[in-house]
Design a protein around this motif. Sequence first.
Motif, PDB file in Angstrom:
ATOM      1  N   GLU A   3      44.391  36.002  30.771  1.00 24.30           N
ATOM      2  CA  GLU A   3      44.837  37.292  31.289  1.00 24.30           C
ATOM      3  C   GLU A   3      43.625  38.183  31.510  1.00 24.30           C
ATOM      4  O   GLU A   3      42.726  38.247  30.681  1.00 24.30           O
ATOM      5  N   ALA A   4      43.604  38.855  32.654  1.00 23.71           N
ATOM      6  CA  ALA A   4      42.510  39.778  32.959  1.00 23.71           C
ATOM      7  C   ALA A   4      42.648  41.003  32.069  1.00 23.71           C
ATOM      8  O   ALA A   4      43.736  41.558  31.920  1.00 23.71           O
ATOM      9  N   LYS A   5      41.561  41.422  31.478  1.00 27.29           N
ATOM     10  CA  LYS A   5      41.570  42.593  30.612  1.00 27.29           C
ATOM     11  C   LYS A   5      41.457  43.842  31.489  1.00 27.29           C
ATOM     12  O   LYS A   5      40.507  43.995  32.245  1.00 27.29           O
ATOM     13  N   ILE A   6      42.449  44.707  31.367  1.00 30.32           N
ATOM     14  CA  ILE A   6      42.463  45.950  32.134  1.00 30.32           C
ATOM     15  C   ILE A   6      41.899  47.047  31.246  1.00 30.32           C
ATOM     16  O   ILE A   6      42.445  47.346  30.185  1.00 30.32           O
ATOM     17  N   THR A  26      45.543  36.216  35.064  1.00 33.59           N
ATOM     18  CA  THR A  26      46.777  36.922  35.426  1.00 33.59           C
ATOM     19  C   THR A  26      46.596  38.428  35.228  1.00 33.59           C
ATOM     20  O   THR A  26      45.785  38.864  34.410  1.00 33.59           O
ATOM     21  N   LEU A  27      47.366  39.178  35.978  1.00 38.45           N
ATOM     22  CA  LEU A  27      47.388  40.642  35.885  1.00 38.45           C
ATOM     23  C   LEU A  27      48.830  41.090  35.692  1.00 38.45           C
ATOM     24  O   LEU A  27      49.709  40.653  36.430  1.00 38.45           O
ATOM     25  N   VAL A  49      52.921  45.947  38.543  1.00 38.41           N
ATOM     26  CA  VAL A  49      52.095  44.965  39.230  1.00 38.41           C
ATOM     27  C   VAL A  49      52.088  43.675  38.431  1.00 38.41           C
ATOM     28  O   VAL A  49      51.913  43.694  37.215  1.00 38.41           O
ATOM     29  N   SER A  50      52.296  42.558  39.121  1.00 36.57           N
ATOM     30  CA  SER A  50      52.100  41.253  38.485  1.00 36.57           C
ATOM     31  C   SER A  50      51.435  40.351  39.521  1.00 36.57           C
ATOM     32  O   SER A  50      51.856  40.301  40.676  1.00 36.57           O
ATOM     33  N   GLY A  51      50.365  39.695  39.086  1.00 39.75           N
ATOM     34  CA  GLY A  51      49.647  38.858  40.025  1.00 39.75           C
ATOM     35  C   GLY A  51      48.516  38.105  39.375  1.00 39.75           C
ATOM     36  O   GLY A  51      48.473  37.961  38.147  1.00 39.75           O
ATOM     37  N   VAL A  52      47.587  37.648  40.219  1.00 39.30           N
ATOM     38  CA  VAL A  52      46.456  36.864  39.733  1.00 39.30           C
ATOM     39  C   VAL A  52      45.171  37.277  40.449  1.00 39.30           C
ATOM     40  O   VAL A  52      45.186  37.703  41.595  1.00 39.30           O
ATOM     41  N   LEU A  53      44.091  37.149  39.710  1.00 36.32           N
ATOM     42  CA  LEU A  53      42.737  37.195  40.261  1.00 36.32           C
ATOM     43  C   LEU A  53      42.264  35.755  40.210  1.00 36.32           C
ATOM     44  O   LEU A  53      42.338  35.118  39.157  1.00 36.32           O
ATOM     45  N   MET A  61      39.840  36.278  44.981  1.00 41.50           N
ATOM     46  CA  MET A  61      41.041  36.767  45.653  1.00 41.50           C
ATOM     47  C   MET A  61      41.959  37.461  44.656  1.00 41.50           C
ATOM     48  O   MET A  61      42.066  37.038  43.505  1.00 41.50           O
ATOM     49  N   LEU A  62      42.592  38.514  45.125  1.00 44.82           N
ATOM     50  CA  LEU A  62      43.596  39.234  44.354  1.00 44.82           C
ATOM     51  C   LEU A  62      44.919  39.053  45.078  1.00 44.82           C
ATOM     52  O   LEU A  62      45.048  39.402  46.254  1.00 44.82           O
ATOM     53  N   LYS A  63      45.885  38.460  44.391  1.00 43.47           N
ATOM     54  CA  LYS A  63      47.242  38.314  44.931  1.00 43.47           C
ATOM     55  C   LYS A  63      48.177  38.958  43.922  1.00 43.47           C
ATOM     56  O   LYS A  63      48.121  38.647  42.733  1.00 43.47           O
ATOM     57  N   TYR A  64      49.018  39.871  44.399  1.00 44.91           N
ATOM     58  CA  TYR A  64      49.944  40.513  43.462  1.00 44.91           C
ATOM     59  C   TYR A  64      51.213  40.972  44.142  1.00 44.91           C
ATOM     60  O   TYR A  64      51.286  41.116  45.354  1.00 44.91           O
ATOM     61  N   ARG A  65      52.232  41.153  43.300  1.00 42.38           N
ATOM     62  CA  ARG A  65      53.524  41.667  43.737  1.00 42.38           C
ATOM     63  C   ARG A  65      53.661  43.066  43.158  1.00 42.38           C
ATOM     64  O   ARG A  65      53.387  43.299  41.985  1.00 42.38           O
ATOM     65  N   LEU A  66      54.101  43.994  43.987  1.00 40.18           N
ATOM     66  CA  LEU A  66      54.266  45.389  43.604  1.00 40.18           C
ATOM     67  C   LEU A  66      55.738  45.757  43.684  1.00 40.18           C
ATOM     68  O   LEU A  66      56.404  45.461  44.677  1.00 40.18           O
TER      69      LEU A  66
END
Length: 166
Positions: A3-6, A26-27, A49-53, A61-66
Motif C-alpha cells: 500500500e502506498a503511504k499517504i 495500492t491507494l 479514491v481507490s486505485g494503484v500506482l 502510472m496512476l489508475k484510480y476510481r473516484l
Amino acid sequence: MAEAKILEGYRVQIRSLLLRPDEVRTLETVIDAETSASYGIQCKEQPSVSGVLENRAGVLMLKYRLHCIPSLECDRCLSPVELPVEEEFFHVIVTEAASERNDAEYLLAPDAMLNLAEVVMTDLRLSMPTKTLCSPDCKGLCPSCGQNLNERLCGCESADVTLSYQ
C-alpha cells in the motif's frame, strides 16, 4: 501488492516506485471536507479514491476510481442537485518534462512527490458538468420577483417572457 503511504496533505512518495520496475502499490483514501473546500468544491459525500500506482517497465502510472457526490445547485432555479460522480482516471507520472508541450500530457512530480488531492480534485472538477440543471425542462426563477417557476407561476409579466425563451 504494497500500500502506498499517504503523507500529510495527501502527498505520496513515488521515488522508490520509480526505481522498481513492475512494482505496484495500492491507494485508498477519502479527501476530507476542508481539502475539497480549498479546491472550491463542497461535497455531500466526500471524494473517495481507490486505485494503484504501478511501475511498468520504468513508466509510472496512476489508475484510480473516484466516487463523490458534489453539492451542486441548478444553474436556472438554484435548487440543490445531486449528480454522483463515479469515474475512472489514468495518468502517466514523470519527474521532469522534456518540453512544455509534454506538461499537458503527463502528471509532473519534480520532487518525486505526488499531490494526490490536487490530482483528484482537478479530475473531479473536470468531470463535473459545465451547466447543472435539476431537470432538462427547468423553468428557472422569475427575473422580477425571484419565484421558482418550477413550483408555481408568480403572475409577473416577465415570468411569461422568461418561460418562452428558456
